[in-house]
Write a protein that holds these residues in place. Structure first.
Motif, mmCIF file in Angstrom:
data_model
loop_
_atom_site.group_PDB
_atom_site.id
_atom_site.type_symbol
_atom_site.label_atom_id
_atom_site.label_comp_id
_atom_site.label_asym_id
_atom_site.label_seq_id
_atom_site.Cartn_x
_atom_site.Cartn_y
_atom_site.Cartn_z
ATOM 1 N N CYS A 142 -39.646 -15.505 12.483
ATOM 2 C CA CYS A 142 -39.093 -15.705 11.138
ATOM 3 C C CYS A 142 -39.547 -17.089 10.353
ATOM 4 C CB CYS A 142 -37.636 -15.560 11.441
ATOM 5 S SG CYS A 142 -36.678 -15.599 10.025
ATOM 6 N N LEU A 143 -39.558 -16.668 8.992
ATOM 7 C CA LEU A 143 -40.015 -17.988 8.219
ATOM 8 C C LEU A 143 -38.618 -18.601 7.625
ATOM 9 C CD1 LEU A 143 -43.278 -17.236 6.437
ATOM 10 C CD2 LEU A 143 -42.998 -18.435 8.361
ATOM 11 N N VAL A 144 -38.394 -19.604 7.720
ATOM 12 C CA VAL A 144 -37.279 -20.511 7.238
ATOM 13 C C VAL A 144 -37.350 -21.756 6.536
ATOM 14 C CG1 VAL A 144 -35.762 -19.268 8.958
ATOM 15 C CG2 VAL A 144 -36.819 -21.601 9.519
ATOM 16 N N ARG A 145 -36.387 -22.009 5.583
ATOM 17 C CA ARG A 145 -36.895 -23.332 4.886
ATOM 18 C C ARG A 145 -35.943 -24.299 5.463
ATOM 19 N NH1 ARG A 145 -39.560 -24.680 0.900
ATOM 20 N NH2 ARG A 145 -39.968 -22.400 0.225
ATOM 21 N N THR A 146 -36.508 -25.282 6.136
ATOM 22 C CA THR A 146 -36.139 -26.533 6.880
ATOM 23 C C THR A 146 -36.156 -27.678 5.880
ATOM 24 O OG1 THR A 146 -38.386 -26.485 7.759
ATOM 25 C CG2 THR A 146 -36.576 -25.622 9.146
ATOM 26 N N ASN A 147 -37.135 -27.570 4.672
ATOM 27 C CA ASN A 147 -36.993 -29.020 3.823
ATOM 28 C C ASN A 147 -37.234 -28.286 2.526
ATOM 29 O OD1 ASN A 147 -37.802 -31.416 2.379
ATOM 30 N ND2 ASN A 147 -38.603 -32.385 4.511
ATOM 31 N N ARG A 148 -36.479 -29.036 1.454
ATOM 32 C CA ARG A 148 -36.421 -28.477 0.014
ATOM 33 C C ARG A 148 -37.101 -29.305 -0.707
ATOM 34 N NH1 ARG A 148 -32.158 -27.593 2.955
ATOM 35 N NH2 ARG A 148 -31.310 -25.331 3.221
ATOM 36 N N ASP A 149 -37.857 -30.407 -0.339
ATOM 37 C CA ASP A 149 -38.728 -31.282 -1.173
ATOM 38 C C ASP A 149 -39.961 -30.873 -1.104
ATOM 39 O OD1 ASP A 149 -36.181 -32.689 -1.480
ATOM 40 O OD2 ASP A 149 -36.697 -34.083 0.467
ATOM 41 N N ARG B 116 -43.975 -29.207 -2.691
ATOM 42 C CA ARG B 116 -44.173 -27.893 -3.035
ATOM 43 C C ARG B 116 -43.594 -26.831 -2.364
ATOM 44 N NH1 ARG B 116 -49.015 -27.360 -1.193
ATOM 45 N NH2 ARG B 116 -49.838 -25.798 -2.854
ATOM 46 N N PRO B 117 -43.674 -25.408 -2.701
ATOM 47 C CA PRO B 117 -42.795 -24.420 -2.265
ATOM 48 C C PRO B 117 -43.443 -24.134 -0.777
ATOM 49 C CG PRO B 117 -43.234 -23.927 -4.309
ATOM 50 C CD PRO B 117 -44.094 -25.096 -4.179
ATOM 51 N N GLN B 118 -44.789 -24.267 -0.432
ATOM 52 C CA GLN B 118 -45.216 -24.160 0.867
ATOM 53 C C GLN B 118 -44.962 -25.125 1.840
ATOM 54 O OE1 GLN B 118 -46.770 -24.134 -2.119
ATOM 55 N NE2 GLN B 118 -47.978 -22.230 -2.401
ATOM 56 N N GLN B 119 -44.545 -26.251 1.505
ATOM 57 C CA GLN B 119 -44.018 -27.316 2.318
ATOM 58 C C GLN B 119 -42.469 -26.826 2.669
ATOM 59 O OE1 GLN B 119 -44.600 -30.666 -0.327
ATOM 60 N NE2 GLN B 119 -46.748 -31.110 0.502
ATOM 61 N N GLY B 120 -42.031 -27.518 3.743
ATOM 62 C CA GLY B 120 -40.815 -27.451 4.158
ATOM 63 C C GLY B 120 -40.463 -26.132 4.741
ATOM 64 N N GLU C 282 -42.254 -28.645 12.885
ATOM 65 C CA GLU C 282 -41.343 -28.457 11.798
ATOM 66 C C GLU C 282 -41.783 -28.640 10.419
ATOM 67 O OE1 GLU C 282 -36.958 -29.461 12.434
ATOM 68 O OE2 GLU C 282 -37.439 -30.959 10.886
ATOM 69 N N ASP C 283 -41.719 -27.841 9.366
ATOM 70 C CA ASP C 283 -41.769 -28.084 8.010
ATOM 71 C C ASP C 283 -43.410 -27.562 7.864
ATOM 72 O OD1 ASP C 283 -39.517 -28.797 7.363
ATOM 73 O OD2 ASP C 283 -39.912 -31.036 7.352
ATOM 74 N N GLN C 284 -44.093 -27.209 8.872
ATOM 75 C CA GLN C 284 -45.610 -26.639 8.878
ATOM 76 C C GLN C 284 -45.757 -25.367 9.155
ATOM 77 O OE1 GLN C 284 -47.701 -28.971 7.738
ATOM 78 N NE2 GLN C 284 -46.048 -30.282 7.737
ATOM 79 N N LYS D 133 -49.864 -18.306 7.570
ATOM 80 C CA LYS D 133 -51.285 -18.029 7.016
ATOM 81 C C LYS D 133 -52.203 -17.538 8.090
ATOM 82 C CE LYS D 133 -52.579 -21.595 4.736
ATOM 83 N NZ LYS D 133 -53.459 -22.315 3.798
ATOM 84 N N TYR D 134 -52.098 -18.092 9.269
ATOM 85 C CA TYR D 134 -52.812 -17.649 10.229
ATOM 86 C C TYR D 134 -52.610 -16.335 10.814
ATOM 87 C CZ TYR D 134 -55.116 -17.828 15.134
ATOM 88 O OH TYR D 134 -55.885 -17.876 16.080
ATOM 89 N N LEU D 135 -51.172 -16.072 10.917
ATOM 90 C CA LEU D 135 -50.797 -14.820 11.381
ATOM 91 C C LEU D 135 -51.170 -13.626 10.406
ATOM 92 C CD1 LEU D 135 -47.185 -13.851 12.647
ATOM 93 C CD2 LEU D 135 -48.363 -12.486 10.925
#
Length: 397
Positions: free
Chosen positions: A170-177, A179-183, A229-231, A237-239
């Motif tokens: 699962c992809l989740v958002r752990t940081n809202r700061d 660019r969108p791809q970050q966090g 975390e946050d990466q 992308k690898y998957l």
């Protein structure tokens, strides 16, 4: 391997399939309307393959793979397709497994990889959200740190086989700061966790493959984080490179062969056979040529992976080729079935059904496969997005 060894290997695979692939498993595969065969038959076939040691031909030997080269893997895939074997669920063996091998801790590899081989863990993919489809980086499902856990709130959409799965990546958002791809972080979670609700989405073909999944204060141990975390965007992308490099050619060739047999059994509009129609023959010839081109592209891709390199943006090219050729075959099958494709007979296509089909056996699944196949050029990143990737990274536009 030289030609004689490859011929012997092909004979070994063919003989083994003849002895171990049951009529019930063949029927389940023939009546499936998507790449996902029903779970009981998939796991039954996976158990047979696992006992032989052939369940993961593309895995490295150190993790339980076969150690075959790309030619052997192609032979195995071709013989399985020609024999009518069910396809295994790609979510675990082909998608999350390479990520665990590359990004997982030793403890994660030791725990998950054997369970992937045995089928003890059946995986689904928590990527898309109601407002985040092809623009996956805009996902908003939250994962807030609380002690040793992440606490998940939000939802996922179009989650294939979530009603069967006991695990989700699962992809989740752990940081809202930033660019969108970050966090974004990549989590492995237990579908039995309190707070998870799965609701079905029935498709136009009247199949239940897709689901919505809702998360209400779901606690996931932080040790279930894959990578840093946050990466998680890099893991995702690898998957996706492996999702987009699915082996298409063998299955497409087998589908086209079966369709040719079906067409040969039908009458044409002028009193002769359907294959007397030059336009029909020309369409078959074009599709066989397309499948050969896909086979060549897959061979190049497998050679790249065998050297330890990721397939990169070339996987986008293969995804476009494979899914669009698949749709063209399904379109031709619908036309060949004619009015019989319009007969809605889901009960007749259930494995083991004693209901006689209206029309030929192949007509049972023609319309359902056509409708289901419309999604192939959308999932895994829409083909429009894939063309943008190729234009930017391969052509420098």
């Amino acid at each position: 391997m030289h030609r004689g060894e490859l011929d012997a290997f092909r004979a070994e695979v063919r003989d083994w399939l003849a002895a171990n692939l049951t009529d019930e498993l063949r029927e389940a595969a023939a009546r499936a309307t998507s790449v996902f065969v029903d779970r009981p038959h998939v796991l039954a076939w996976q158990a047979i393959l696992n006992r032989k040691g052939w369940v993961a031909p593309h895995w490295p030997r150190e993790y339980g793979g076969t150690g075959w080269d790309e030619e052997q893997r192609h032979i195995f895939a071709s013989e399985c397709a020609a024999a009518g074997a069910p396809s295994l669920s790609p979510m675990g063996l082909r998608m999350v497994a390479p990520c665990i091998m590359r990004f997982g801790t030793p403890e994660q590899k030791a725990h998950y990889l054997p369970r992937l081989l045995s089928g003890e863990d059946y995986w689904c993919q928590g990527y898309s959200e109601p407002q985040s489809g092809s623009d996956l980086a805009s996902l908003s499902m939250r994962a807030d740190v609380d002690g040793d856990d992440y606490v998940l709130n939000g939802s996922k959409m179009w989650t294939t086989h979530a009603h069967y799965a006991n695990r989700m990546f699962c992809l989740v958002r752990t940081n809202r700061d930033g660019r969108p791809q970050q966090g974004i972080s990549f989590l492995l979670l237990d579908m039995a966790s309190p707070g998870i609700e799965v609701r079905p989405i029935l498709s136009l073909s009247d199949d239940h493959d897709f689901n919505e999944v809702f998360f209400d204060d779901v606690r996931v141990p932080r040790t279930n984080l894959l990578g840093e975390e946050d990466q998680g965007w890099g893991v995702a992308k690898y998957l996706l490179e492996f999702e987009r490099t699915a082996a298409y050619a063998a299955g497409l060739a087998a589908s086209l062969d079966r369709l040719l047999v079906s067409a040969a059994a039908r009458e044409g509009g002028q009193g002769g056979g359907l294959l007397d129609d030059r336009a029909i023959r020309a369409r078959f010839a074009r599709l066989y040529t397309d499948v050969q081109a896909i086979h060549a592209a897959e061979q190049r891709m497998m050679a790249t992976i065998a050297k330890g390199r990721s397939p990169g943006p070339a996987s986008s090219m293969l995804k476009v080729q494979g899914t669009e050729t698949q749709q063209h075959i399904q379109e031709l099958a619908l036309e060949i079935a004619g009015p019989y494709a319009a007969v809605h007979q889901p009960a007749a296509r259930v494995t083991g059904s004693n209901i006689d089909p209206v029309g030929l056996e192949d007509d049972l699944t023609a319309s359902a496969r056509y409708f289901n196949g419309r999604a192939a050029s959308i999932y895994g990143g829409s083909n429009e997005i894939q063309r943008n990737i190729m234009a930017k990274l391969m052509l420098g536009l």
